[in-house]
Design an enzyme around this catalytic site. Structure first.
Site, PDB file in Angstrom:
ATOM      1  N   ALA A  49      22.468  17.504  35.641  1.00 60.78           N
ATOM      2  CA  ALA A  49      23.963  16.033  35.266  1.00 60.78           C
ATOM      3  C   ALA A  49      25.342  16.590  36.516  1.00 60.78           C
ATOM      4  CB  ALA A  49      24.001  16.283  33.956  1.00 60.78           C
ATOM      5  N   ASP A 238      22.074  15.617  29.319  1.00 62.51           N
ATOM      6  CA  ASP A 238      22.683  14.469  30.725  1.00 62.51           C
ATOM      7  C   ASP A 238      23.622  13.217  30.191  1.00 62.51           C
ATOM      8  OD1 ASP A 238      19.799  16.298  31.293  1.00 62.51           O
ATOM      9  OD2 ASP A 238      20.556  15.199  32.856  1.00 62.51           O
TER      10      ASP A 238
HETATM   11  O1  MRU Z   1      16.049  16.661  35.869  1.00 64.80           O
HETATM   12  P1  MRU Z   1      17.010  16.974  35.729  1.00 64.80           P
HETATM   13  O2  MRU Z   1      16.112  18.415  36.606  1.00 64.80           O
HETATM   14  O3  MRU Z   1      18.211  16.798  36.852  1.00 64.80           O
HETATM   15  O4  MRU Z   1      16.952  16.812  34.730  1.00 64.80           O
HETATM   16  C1  MRU Z   1      17.989  18.193  34.414  1.00 64.80           C
HETATM   17  C2  MRU Z   1      18.147  18.419  33.024  1.00 64.80           C
HETATM   18  O5  MRU Z   1      17.843  17.790  31.656  1.00 64.80           O
HETATM   19  C3  MRU Z   1      19.366  19.379  31.806  1.00 64.80           C
HETATM   20  O6  MRU Z   1      19.131  20.273  31.313  1.00 64.80           O
HETATM   21  C4  MRU Z   1      20.947  18.460  32.510  1.00 64.80           C
HETATM   22  O7  MRU Z   1      21.672  18.022  33.354  1.00 64.80           O
HETATM   23  C5  MRU Z   1      21.832  19.664  32.210  1.00 64.80           C
HETATM   24  S1  MRU Z   1      22.590  20.752  33.234  1.00 64.80           S
HETATM   25  C6  MRU Z   1      23.693  21.698  33.279  1.00 64.80           C
END
Ligand code: MRU
Length: 338
Positions: A49, A238
């Site tokens: 995110a 997110d």
């Molecule tokens: O689909 P992604 O790999 O972008 O998903 C990421 C996540 O779900 C993380 O846990 C979230 O973005 C937090 S990152 C600090």
């Protein structure tokens, strides 16, 4: 640990680590245009995110710098921001970063600033978004490390580390600071089907940093927790609604329910850029659905492939932010840090 996740390249474009190739290859690619950055975000070459917000802001600044002066108009900015913002729907950090960029550009364009002034301001604003994330990760790490007992085994899901942010990460930030403080923390990393961020990315970056990590398949989590092997669970987020409902990688909700059943604390770690106070609850959080090819079902089978889920606030023991650890009732504790 500095895997050079993102940086400016020599021609003012954006260089990023292609995360789809990890852990086998650490390959850096360049994005100089809006389309190239959108592709990198959609394909999860750049992911997590906070990092997609930083990358989109840098991509906007880089693409603006390559325009002919007369083409850098409000129309171009509006269009580029709308397209970047639509690359992935769930992480609010993307919109948050682009809103900051929009404000900078539109104010300067409205007062008649020339293109070089706007380009410089966009680059400075993108850099500030990145720098702020570094500081927020550090603050989250310090607050989160306090929750991790000496010798603890911590379960995490997906990747909320240095690969997902501009700094040391959020959930993994807490683990890195605990490790720095000599707490001898061990990590259990859930695989995170279907794109395997936990197995490929979290185990890679923890190994690089010298933090002991055990990777498990997602379906082993219940058994590992039931055996009493886990002292606490910490994940990233997110988008967090005003009532504390948390959208995070698919599978997070299941871990929160397991944590409740087995009396294991379940924490979420996130910077203020992950909160969406316009949403009263998690019901309104848009959930990204990804392609059937990621699941690998038989041809002809229907596939449902949600990339995120929403964990109701009642399952969350605490939310570790850059402004300290929030506790229920979250309406109140979240409002207090904004
Ligand atoms: O689909 P992604 O790999 O972008 O998903 C990421 C996540 O779900 C993380 O846990 C979230 O973005 C937090 S990152 C600090």
């Amino acid at each position: 640990m500095n895997p050079r996740v993102i940086e400016w390249n020599d021609s003012g474009g954006v260089r990023y680590l292609d995360q789809t190739l990890l852990p086998h290859e650490a390959v850096h690619c360049d994005a100089d245009t809006i389309d190239e950055m959108i592709e990198a975000i959609k394909a999860l070459r750049v992911r997590g995110a906070p990092l997609i917000g930083i990358a989109a802001a840098m991509g906007l600044a880089a693409a603006a710098a390559k325009l002919e002066s007369q083409d850098l108009t409000k129309q171009w900015i509006d269009d580029a921001i709308a397209r970047l913002g639509a690359a992935r729907p769930t992480a609010v950090n993307l919109i948050w970063a682009l809103d900051r960029m929009h404000e900078v550009a539109t104010e300067l364009l409205a007062n008649g600033s020339d293109a070089p002034t706007v380009v410089n301001a966009l680059r400075a604003a993108a850099q500030k978004i990145w720098d702020d994330d570094v500081a927020m990760c550090r603050a989250i790490g310090e607050a989160g490390a306090e929750l991790i007992p000496q010798g603890a085994t911590v379960m995490t899901h997906c990747n909320a580390g240095a690969l997902a942010t501009g700094g040391i990460g959020t959930a993994l930030g807490a683990i890195y600071v605990a490790h720095e403080r000599g707490k001898q923390v061990k990590v259990v990393s859930c695989e995170t089907r279907p794109l395997r961020q936990g197995a490929r990315l979290t185990s890679w970056e923890l190994t690089q940093a010298g933090v002991p990590v055990t990777a498990i398949v997602d379906s082993a989590a219940a058994w590992v927790i039931a055996r009493g092997d886990i002292n606490l669970i910490v994940t990233g987020a997110d988008r967090i609604a005003a009532n504390g409902d948390v959208a995070n990688k698919i599978g997070t909700y299941g871990l929160a329910v397991l944590a409740r059943a087995h009396e294991v604390p379940f924490y979420v770690a996130a910077p203020r850029s992950t909160f969406d106070l316009a949403l009263a609850s998690g019901d309104a959080i848009p959930i990204e659905e990804r392609g059937a090819e990621e699941v690998g079902a038989a041809p002809g089978a229907k596939v449902y492939n949600p990339a995120f889920d929403v964990t109701p606030a009642e399952y969350v023991t605490g939310i570790v932010t850059d402004r300290g650890v929030l506790r229920p009732p979250y309406e109140k504790s979240i409002a207090a840090i904004f």
